[in-house]
Motif scaffolding. Structure first.
Motif, PDB file in Angstrom:
ATOM      1  N   ARG A  24       1.030  -1.205   0.073  1.00 29.44           N
ATOM      2  CA  ARG A  24       0.016  -0.484   0.250  1.00 29.44           C
ATOM      3  C   ARG A  24       1.110   1.103  -0.327  1.00 29.44           C
ATOM      4  O   ARG A  24       0.244   2.433  -0.548  1.00 29.44           O
ATOM      5  CB  ARG A  24      -0.567   0.128   1.244  1.00 29.44           C
ATOM      6  CG  ARG A  24      -2.425  -0.848   1.409  1.00 29.44           C
ATOM      7  CD  ARG A  24      -3.828  -1.084   1.935  1.00 29.44           C
ATOM      8  NE  ARG A  24      -2.358  -0.712   3.149  1.00 29.44           N
ATOM      9  CZ  ARG A  24      -2.874  -1.630   4.688  1.00 29.44           C
ATOM     10  NH1 ARG A  24      -3.966  -2.594   4.373  1.00 29.44           N
ATOM     11  NH2 ARG A  24      -1.812  -1.702   5.802  1.00 29.44           N
ATOM     12  N   ARG A  28       1.109   3.679  -2.999  1.00 33.22           N
ATOM     13  CA  ARG A  28       1.255   5.212  -2.503  1.00 33.22           C
ATOM     14  C   ARG A  28       2.685   6.324  -2.886  1.00 33.22           C
ATOM     15  O   ARG A  28       2.488   7.550  -4.009  1.00 33.22           O
ATOM     16  CB  ARG A  28       0.927   6.142  -1.659  1.00 33.22           C
ATOM     17  CG  ARG A  28       0.332   6.888  -0.796  1.00 33.22           C
ATOM     18  CD  ARG A  28      -0.475   7.814  -1.824  1.00 33.22           C
ATOM     19  NE  ARG A  28      -1.090   8.745  -1.450  1.00 33.22           N
ATOM     20  CZ  ARG A  28      -1.634  10.241  -2.516  1.00 33.22           C
ATOM     21  NH1 ARG A  28      -1.535   9.557  -2.894  1.00 33.22           N
ATOM     22  NH2 ARG A  28      -1.844  10.808  -1.815  1.00 33.22           N
ATOM     23  N   TYR A  98       1.044   2.681   4.964  1.00 33.13           N
ATOM     24  CA  TYR A  98      -0.118   3.448   4.507  1.00 33.13           C
ATOM     25  C   TYR A  98      -1.146   3.192   4.467  1.00 33.13           C
ATOM     26  O   TYR A  98      -1.890   2.281   4.574  1.00 33.13           O
ATOM     27  CB  TYR A  98      -0.135   3.612   3.022  1.00 33.13           C
ATOM     28  CG  TYR A  98      -0.452   4.599   2.654  1.00 33.13           C
ATOM     29  CD1 TYR A  98      -0.461   6.647   2.621  1.00 33.13           C
ATOM     30  CD2 TYR A  98      -1.983   5.488   2.148  1.00 33.13           C
ATOM     31  CE1 TYR A  98      -0.345   7.439   2.251  1.00 33.13           C
ATOM     32  CE2 TYR A  98      -2.556   6.367   1.785  1.00 33.13           C
ATOM     33  CZ  TYR A  98      -2.505   7.996   1.313  1.00 33.13           C
ATOM     34  OH  TYR A  98      -3.084   8.464   1.374  1.00 33.13           O
ATOM     35  N   GLU A  99      -1.672   4.310   5.469  1.00 34.14           N
ATOM     36  CA  GLU A  99      -3.665   3.709   5.704  1.00 34.14           C
ATOM     37  C   GLU A  99      -4.646   5.002   5.312  1.00 34.14           C
ATOM     38  O   GLU A  99      -4.004   5.726   5.249  1.00 34.14           O
ATOM     39  CB  GLU A  99      -3.342   4.137   6.923  1.00 34.14           C
ATOM     40  CG  GLU A  99      -4.172   4.215   7.513  1.00 34.14           C
ATOM     41  CD  GLU A  99      -4.922   3.900   9.064  1.00 34.14           C
ATOM     42  OE1 GLU A  99      -5.667   3.622   9.814  1.00 34.14           O
ATOM     43  OE2 GLU A  99      -3.905   4.780   9.819  1.00 34.14           O
ATOM     44  N   GLU A 100      -5.620   4.919   4.758  1.00 33.00           N
ATOM     45  CA  GLU A 100      -6.614   5.445   3.970  1.00 33.00           C
ATOM     46  C   GLU A 100      -7.954   4.949   4.808  1.00 33.00           C
ATOM     47  O   GLU A 100      -8.538   3.970   4.147  1.00 33.00           O
ATOM     48  CB  GLU A 100      -6.992   5.399   2.722  1.00 33.00           C
ATOM     49  CG  GLU A 100      -7.535   6.352   1.659  1.00 33.00           C
ATOM     50  CD  GLU A 100      -7.572   6.699   0.349  1.00 33.00           C
ATOM     51  OE1 GLU A 100      -7.800   7.311  -0.518  1.00 33.00           O
ATOM     52  OE2 GLU A 100      -6.005   6.576   0.076  1.00 33.00           O
ATOM     53  N   THR A 101      -8.455   5.616   5.689  1.00 30.25           N
ATOM     54  CA  THR A 101      -9.926   5.106   6.019  1.00 30.25           C
ATOM     55  C   THR A 101     -10.517   6.410   6.161  1.00 30.25           C
ATOM     56  O   THR A 101     -10.230   7.942   6.142  1.00 30.25           O
ATOM     57  CB  THR A 101      -9.780   5.509   7.673  1.00 30.25           C
ATOM     58  OG1 THR A 101      -9.178   5.982   8.915  1.00 30.25           O
ATOM     59  CG2 THR A 101      -8.392   3.605   8.074  1.00 30.25           C
ATOM     60  N   GLN A 105      -5.740   9.638   6.927  1.00 27.28           N
ATOM     61  CA  GLN A 105      -4.826   9.431   5.208  1.00 27.28           C
ATOM     62  C   GLN A 105      -3.386   9.728   5.662  1.00 27.28           C
ATOM     63  O   GLN A 105      -3.366  10.571   6.196  1.00 27.28           O
ATOM     64  CB  GLN A 105      -5.742   9.683   4.634  1.00 27.28           C
ATOM     65  CG  GLN A 105      -5.106   9.734   3.545  1.00 27.28           C
ATOM     66  CD  GLN A 105      -5.285  10.834   2.030  1.00 27.28           C
ATOM     67  OE1 GLN A 105      -6.875  10.692   2.459  1.00 27.28           O
ATOM     68  NE2 GLN A 105      -4.667  10.578   0.896  1.00 27.28           N
TER      69      GLN A 105
END
Length: 126
Positions: A24, A28, A98-101, A105
């Protein structure tokens, strides 16, 4: 395999390889490099540590056009990550995710060298 087992496995791999970057995060980084016009063949993502922040040390992340002479260079597909020798002391064994919630983000630094971190997620002490 449970999430906890996977985190332990990833942490063990990161310790052996120095630094790991999740798929992830690589995806990105690739998108951001294209937006910034950074060539994957020459440039890369620079991870570092600077003094300051809530807990004493802060993560530094930016693009660089090329590695420096004493950098450690890690390759994840077509994405390169540069780490200077002083920062490597604090980053060895780290996993960059990488986090996208809906709530958040951004990049997560999963660092086994961190003894304490603050709520912002970009400051720690070792």
């Amino acid at each position: 395999m449970s999430t906890e087992q996977l985190q332990v496995l990833n942490a063990n791999n990161a310790q052996q390889k120095g630094i790991q970057v999740t798929e992830r995060a690589v995806a990105r980084i690739r998108v951001a490099m294209a937006k910034e016009g950074i060539s994957p063949a020459e440039g890369g993502l620079r991870l570092g540590i600077t003094g300051g922040g809530c807990s004493g040390l802060s993560y530094n992340i930016r693009f660089d056009s090329q590695p420096r002479e004493r950098d450690r260079v890690y390759t994840f597909g077509d994405v390169r990550v540069f780490v200077d020798p002083k920062s490597f002391i604090y980053l060895h064994g780290m996993i960059l995710d990488y986090e996208e919630t809906l709530m958040r983000q951004g990049f997560n630094f999963i660092n086994p060298n961190s003894s304490k971190s603050c709520g912002c997620g970009s400051s720690f002490s070792a």
